[in-house]
Motif scaffolding. Structure first.
Motif, PDB file in Angstrom:
ATOM      1  N   TYR A   1       0.801  -1.208   0.000  1.00  0.00           N
ATOM      2  CA  TYR A   1       0.000   0.000   0.000  1.00  0.00           C
ATOM      3  C   TYR A   1       0.832   1.255   0.000  1.00  0.00           C
ATOM      4  N   TYR A   2       1.711   1.308   0.998  1.00  0.00           N
ATOM      5  CA  TYR A   2       2.278   2.606   1.329  1.00  0.00           C
ATOM      6  C   TYR A   2       3.523   2.942   0.544  1.00  0.00           C
ATOM      7  N   ILE A   3       4.290   1.931   0.161  1.00  0.00           N
ATOM      8  CA  ILE A   3       5.519   2.274  -0.551  1.00  0.00           C
ATOM      9  C   ILE A   3       5.195   2.978  -1.867  1.00  0.00           C
ATOM     10  N   PRO A   4       4.329   2.406  -2.704  1.00  0.00           N
ATOM     11  CA  PRO A   4       3.983   3.155  -3.936  1.00  0.00           C
ATOM     12  C   PRO A   4       3.318   4.500  -3.614  1.00  0.00           C
ATOM     13  N   ALA A   5       2.423   4.448  -2.627  1.00  0.00           N
ATOM     14  CA  ALA A   5       1.723   5.690  -2.292  1.00  0.00           C
ATOM     15  C   ALA A   5       2.713   6.742  -1.789  1.00  0.00           C
ATOM     16  N   TYR A   6       3.695   6.265  -1.026  1.00  0.00           N
ATOM     17  CA  TYR A   6       4.710   7.169  -0.486  1.00  0.00           C
ATOM     18  C   TYR A   6       5.460   7.844  -1.621  1.00  0.00           C
ATOM     19  N   PHE A   7       5.901   7.029  -2.573  1.00  0.00           N
ATOM     20  CA  PHE A   7       6.682   7.609  -3.661  1.00  0.00           C
ATOM     21  C   PHE A   7       5.843   8.518  -4.525  1.00  0.00           C
TER      22      PHE A   7
ATOM     23  N   PHE B   1      -4.471   5.477  10.196  1.00  0.00           N
ATOM     24  CA  PHE B   1      -4.655   6.647  11.047  1.00  0.00           C
ATOM     25  C   PHE B   1      -3.324   7.387  11.233  1.00  0.00           C
ATOM     26  N   LEU B   2      -2.273   6.614  11.502  1.00  0.00           N
ATOM     27  CA  LEU B   2      -0.958   7.220  11.711  1.00  0.00           C
ATOM     28  C   LEU B   2      -0.485   7.942  10.458  1.00  0.00           C
ATOM     29  N   VAL B   3      -0.665   7.262   9.321  1.00  0.00           N
ATOM     30  CA  VAL B   3      -0.231   7.868   8.059  1.00  0.00           C
ATOM     31  C   VAL B   3      -1.028   9.134   7.801  1.00  0.00           C
ATOM     32  N   ASN B   4      -2.306   9.045   8.108  1.00  0.00           N
ATOM     33  CA  ASN B   4      -3.177  10.205   7.901  1.00  0.00           C
ATOM     34  C   ASN B   4      -2.683  11.402   8.711  1.00  0.00           C
ATOM     35  N   GLN B   5      -2.200  11.090   9.923  1.00  0.00           N
ATOM     36  CA  GLN B   5      -1.658  12.140  10.772  1.00  0.00           C
ATOM     37  C   GLN B   5      -0.390  12.740  10.166  1.00  0.00           C
ATOM     38  N   SER B   6       0.496  11.845   9.699  1.00  0.00           N
ATOM     39  CA  SER B   6       1.817  12.305   9.288  1.00  0.00           C
ATOM     40  C   SER B   6       1.822  12.852   7.857  1.00  0.00           C
ATOM     41  N   SER B   7       1.199  12.183   6.935  1.00  0.00           N
ATOM     42  CA  SER B   7       1.223  12.711   5.570  1.00  0.00           C
ATOM     43  C   SER B   7      -0.111  12.472   4.874  1.00  0.00           C
TER      44      SER B   7
ATOM     45  N   GLU C   1      -1.476  13.633   2.401  1.00  0.00           N
ATOM     46  CA  GLU C   1      -1.572  13.614   0.931  1.00  0.00           C
ATOM     47  C   GLU C   1      -1.511  12.207   0.356  1.00  0.00           C
ATOM     48  N   MET C   2      -0.997  11.245   1.200  1.00  0.00           N
ATOM     49  CA  MET C   2      -0.904   9.871   0.708  1.00  0.00           C
ATOM     50  C   MET C   2      -2.262   9.182   0.670  1.00  0.00           C
ATOM     51  N   ILE C   3      -3.157   9.652   1.514  1.00  0.00           N
ATOM     52  CA  ILE C   3      -4.382   8.916   1.784  1.00  0.00           C
ATOM     53  C   ILE C   3      -5.260   8.750   0.555  1.00  0.00           C
ATOM     54  N   LYS C   4      -5.139   9.683  -0.367  1.00  0.00           N
ATOM     55  CA  LYS C   4      -6.052   9.558  -1.501  1.00  0.00           C
ATOM     56  C   LYS C   4      -5.730   8.345  -2.373  1.00  0.00           C
ATOM     57  N   TYR C   5      -4.578   7.722  -2.120  1.00  0.00           N
ATOM     58  CA  TYR C   5      -4.259   6.510  -2.873  1.00  0.00           C
ATOM     59  C   TYR C   5      -4.652   5.257  -2.121  1.00  0.00           C
ATOM     60  N   VAL C   6      -5.192   5.405  -0.954  1.00  0.00           N
ATOM     61  CA  VAL C   6      -5.478   4.245  -0.115  1.00  0.00           C
ATOM     62  C   VAL C   6      -6.952   4.274   0.280  1.00  0.00           C
ATOM     63  N   ASP C   7      -7.620   3.143   0.075  1.00  0.00           N
ATOM     64  CA  ASP C   7      -9.036   3.114   0.389  1.00  0.00           C
ATOM     65  C   ASP C   7      -9.312   1.994   1.377  1.00  0.00           C
ATOM     66  N   PHE C   8      -9.640   2.330   2.589  1.00  0.00           N
ATOM     67  CA  PHE C   8      -9.933   1.350   3.636  1.00  0.00           C
ATOM     68  C   PHE C   8     -11.308   1.589   4.202  1.00  0.00           C
ATOM     69  N   SER C   9     -12.311   1.686   3.387  1.00  0.00           N
ATOM     70  CA  SER C   9     -13.611   2.007   3.963  1.00  0.00           C
ATOM     71  C   SER C   9     -14.151   0.784   4.706  1.00  0.00           C
ATOM     72  N   PRO C  10     -14.965   1.003   5.750  1.00  0.00           N
ATOM     73  CA  PRO C  10     -15.568  -0.123   6.470  1.00  0.00           C
ATOM     74  C   PRO C  10     -16.378  -1.009   5.530  1.00  0.00           C
ATOM     75  N   GLY C  11     -16.998  -0.399   4.513  1.00  0.00           N
ATOM     76  CA  GLY C  11     -17.764  -1.184   3.541  1.00  0.00           C
ATOM     77  C   GLY C  11     -16.876  -2.195   2.848  1.00  0.00           C
ATOM     78  N   THR C  12     -15.697  -1.753   2.474  1.00  0.00           N
ATOM     79  CA  THR C  12     -14.752  -2.663   1.827  1.00  0.00           C
ATOM     80  C   THR C  12     -14.455  -3.840   2.745  1.00  0.00           C
ATOM     81  N   PHE C  13     -14.226  -3.533   4.005  1.00  0.00           N
ATOM     82  CA  PHE C  13     -13.884  -4.594   4.950  1.00  0.00           C
ATOM     83  C   PHE C  13     -15.050  -5.549   5.148  1.00  0.00           C
TER      84      PHE C  13
END
Lengths: 298, 416
Positions: free
Chosen positions: B36-42, B264-270, B272-284
């Motif tokens: 998730y995060y490595i591509p999103a990070y870059f 949550f942690l990533v959301n706090q720190s950066s 701008e990454m979040i728009k590449y990550v989708d963790f909605s409760p519906g998905t789960f």
């Protein structure tokens, strides 16, 4: 009260009749032996009593009632091929087996501790099963079978694969259970054990019950004309004596069945006059082994 | 029922406290986070700071047009690109210095526009990484646009007119979901869906095989007959299926907690990454639902195979068709267009539904009745498979030795 009542049960596997029209019944508090050679149908019969296999025909009543799933809590079963979960701890395992017989967790744990104490296994309670020696694993297995204090205990070849120490242990446990008023069915092909332990027997051969009833009565019926002889020398001629009906020669020892009306004393005289060196002569009850061979031959 | 619960409990405890479970529960999320995060990070960091593009323009005409075209802005309002023209003579004199500056990170890209670029020449893109496909695509487009403008202008057209005529068309991806337009769509959902699908596929495979191995172990350790003297074959099988299944669920929940925590942690720190990550409760929710549907249909079959065999080799051989029934739907799922009618049909069927319907829910927003129908059909399939497996279990658990033929197994189904 009758602990078990089996009427005309049969079971086939792929056209092979494993059990063929077997009937017997058993009073509570008795020890009963199911005897027969390997492949005679003993295990299939026991599995049908446990409802692990359903008979093709016939009926089985346990304590007067047709089988219900809850009967399993009254039964204890030790199959010939025994097994435990190797990675479980001894105490946890026994608790699990007890719970599977309807005990509460606490009850099962308490009983397991008592039994472990009794068999000097208390300090192994937290060991994994696979860390125990084979002999100790067997003991744990027995405890697992008897933990819930079954009213009817079914043990398949209880002595197979046991060393002399564990054989004695097993025998003592069975006798103790009997003293407590439990009903016990054991299967074995070792006649000596059955002979010493059991009140009643059923001989099975090729799926059929060939002989059954009270052991003493059976022995009585078969023993009138039987003699055992320990000897040295060539006994070939004995076979041809007119008063000998049949004979089972072991080389230094023979079991002889006399014809109706012939007396053992007469045989003794004949043998004494022959070239055989007689070391021991006994007009005895026939051994169960002899009876079995006789019955199968008939 | 009580006994089934005891069996489930035993199974659950023996698995959850095993080393393997702990390791996979901890390692799983680390790998997934990597996904998730490595591509999103870059991707987010590529954009977070302006890209310095050095341009060596041999043609002398294309370069000056580029600043107008590379006018993108970053989210913080800064320009996304800083174009720095390099004199041809300076570059000719000492190209190594410029190459070195790219390597040292002073510039990100060195762009060389040849003299004949207007005729048929090829521009050269130099960077420390040539896998930034987004950027390369962008650069190619922009240079192309500049060249086209020049060519048209040289053919005698008005520059203003040319610009208007060659205005590029923007394309924004929007997924319609429950009537609301959600401005994310394919770009962010597809990678996430692939990750979820892979987890779905792996866990169904792993837990299904664990059921088979468990049954086989009980057979080879000869504990099964002991258990049969306390409960019946159906209870034992349900105990196994639910026991292993509940371990799977616990693992999922653990993963979800870790995922949301890190989210949550990533959301706090950066953020701008979040728009590449989708963790909605519906998905789960759908993820767990389709895991359960998939797990129960496959594990019932695996349990039957375990009951049929007496050794690992036979079980391996006999279970491979089932494994294919997982692999093939997975491959089809990842290669199929979520909106195609084939996907619509297959997503209703057993074996296919768990992964395919999950993908459709994620990417194409199927109708409610489609999801309900798919779940219904699959629940029926599970009941059927469980019934069949129970029949096989009852007979197979006492059979040792040679692997039974299919004909024999068919006969087992008729036994009482």
């Amino acid at each position: 009260m009758q602990a078990l009542q089996i009427e005309h049960i049969s079971k086939s596997f792929n056209h092979f009749k494993a059990v063929d029209d077997v009937s017997f019944s058993l009073d509570e508090g008795k020890m009963f032996a199911l005897l027969g050679p390997n492949g005679a149908g003993k295990t299939t019969t026991m599995r049908m009593i446990m409802n692990i296999i359903v008979p093709d025909a016939g009926s089985i009543r346990i304590f007067g009632e047709p089988f219900r799933e809850s009967h399993k809590n009254l039964l204890g079963y030790l199959p010939e091929e025994r097994g435990l979960y190797p990675k479980m701890k001894v105490l946890d395992h026994l608790q699990f087996l007890g719970e599977m017989k309807g005990l509460s967790g606490a009850e099962a744990k308490k009983l397991a501790r008592e039994w472990l104490e009794r068999f000097d296994l208390a300090e192994r309670a937290q060991k994994k099963v696979m860390e125990l020696s084979k002999g100790l694993q067997q003991k744990v297995q027995f405890i697992g079978t008897m933990l819930h204090s079954p009213r009817l205990l079914i043990v398949d070849e209880p002595f197979s694969g046991l060393d002399p120490v564990n054989t004695k242990f097993m025998k003592d446990v069975l006798l103790e259970m009997k003293k407590e008023g439990k009903t016990i069915i054991l299967s074995t092909h070792m006649m000596e054990q059955a002979e010493k332990l059991c009140d009643e027997i059923c001989l099975i051969n090729k799926g059929k019950a060939v002989l059954q009833g009270n052991l003493d009565e059976i022995k009585q019926a078969y023993s009138q004309n039987s003699v055992t002889v320990e000897y040295r020398g060539n006994a070939a001629a004995v076979q041809n004596l007119p008063l000998v009906e049949s004979l089972n020669d072991y080389g230094n020892y023979m079991e002889i069945r006399l014809r109706d009306g012939a007396r053992p004393g007469e045989l003794f005289r004949l043998l004494a006059e022959s070239e055989l060196e007689i070391q021991r002569f006994e007009a005895a009850k026939t051994s169960l082994n002899e009876i079995f061979i006789q019955a199968v031959k008939d | 029922m009580r006994k089934t619960l005891k069996l489930i409990k035993r199974e659950f405890i023996s698995k959850v406290f095993s080393k393997g479970f702990v390791i996979s529960t901890v390692l799983g999320p680390i790998i997934i986070m990597g996904f998730y995060y490595i591509p999103a990070y870059f991707r987010s960091h590529d954009e977070a700071r302006p890209q310095v593009i050095q341009i060596v323009d041999y043609s002398g005409v294309v370069g000056e047009r580029l600043p107008d075209l590379f006018d993108d802005k970053l989210e913080n309002g800064q320009p996304r690109f800083v174009l720095s023209p390099v004199a041809v003579a300076a570059y000719e004199n000492d190209p190594e210095t410029f190459h070195q500056s790219i390597e040292d990170g002073i510039g990100d890209v060195l762009l060389i526009l040849p003299e004949d670029i207007l005729e048929h020449g090829t521009a050269t893109y130099m960077a420390t990484s040539v896998t930034q496909f987004d950027l390369i695509r962008l650069v190619r487009q922009r240079i192309g646009a500049a060249v086209n403008q020049l060519r048209l202008q040289n053919a005698g057209l008005d520059p203003q007119q040319v610009r208007q005529l060659t205005m590029p068309v923007g394309l924004k991806t929007v997924k319609i979901s429950s009537g609301e337009a959600e401005e994310k769509g394919f770009e962010s959902e597809w990678p996430v869906t692939i990750v979820f699908l892979t987890i779905l596929y792996m866990t169904i495979l792993i837990y299904g095989a664990a059921v088979m191995r468990g049954v086989l172990e009980e057979k080879t350790s000869r504990i099964l007959e002991i258990l049969l003297s306390s409960g019946n074959a159906f209870q034992l099988m349900l105990g196994k299926l639910f026991g292993v299944g509940s371990v799977g669920l616990v693992q999922y929940v653990a993963w979800a907690v870790i995922a949301y925590g890190s989210f949550f942690l990533v959301n706090q720190s950066s953020p701008e990454m979040i728009k590449y990550v989708d963790f909605s409760p519906g998905t789960f929710f759908y993820f767990v639902l389709f895991f359960l549907l998939g797990y129960f249909q496959f594990s019932a079959l695996y349990a039957a195979v375990g009951a049929m065999c007496s050794n690992q080799e036979d079980a391996q051989a006999l279970s491979s068709p089932i494994t294919f029934l997982i692999i093939i739907p997975f491959l089809i799922t990842v290669s199929l267009d979520a909106n195609s009618s084939l996907a619509q049909i297959l997503s209703l069927l057993p074996f296919f539904a768990p992964m395919l319907m999950f993908m459709r829910v994620q990417l194409s927003n199927p109708a409610g009745w489609e999801i309900a129908l798919s779940v219904g059909i699959n629940v029926l399939a599970i009941l059927l498979f469980t019934w069949l497996a129970a029949k096989i279990y009852r007979v197979g658990t006492l059979m040792y030795g040679k692997r039974p033929s299919l004909r024999e197994v068919a006969r087992w189904l008729k036994y009482q």
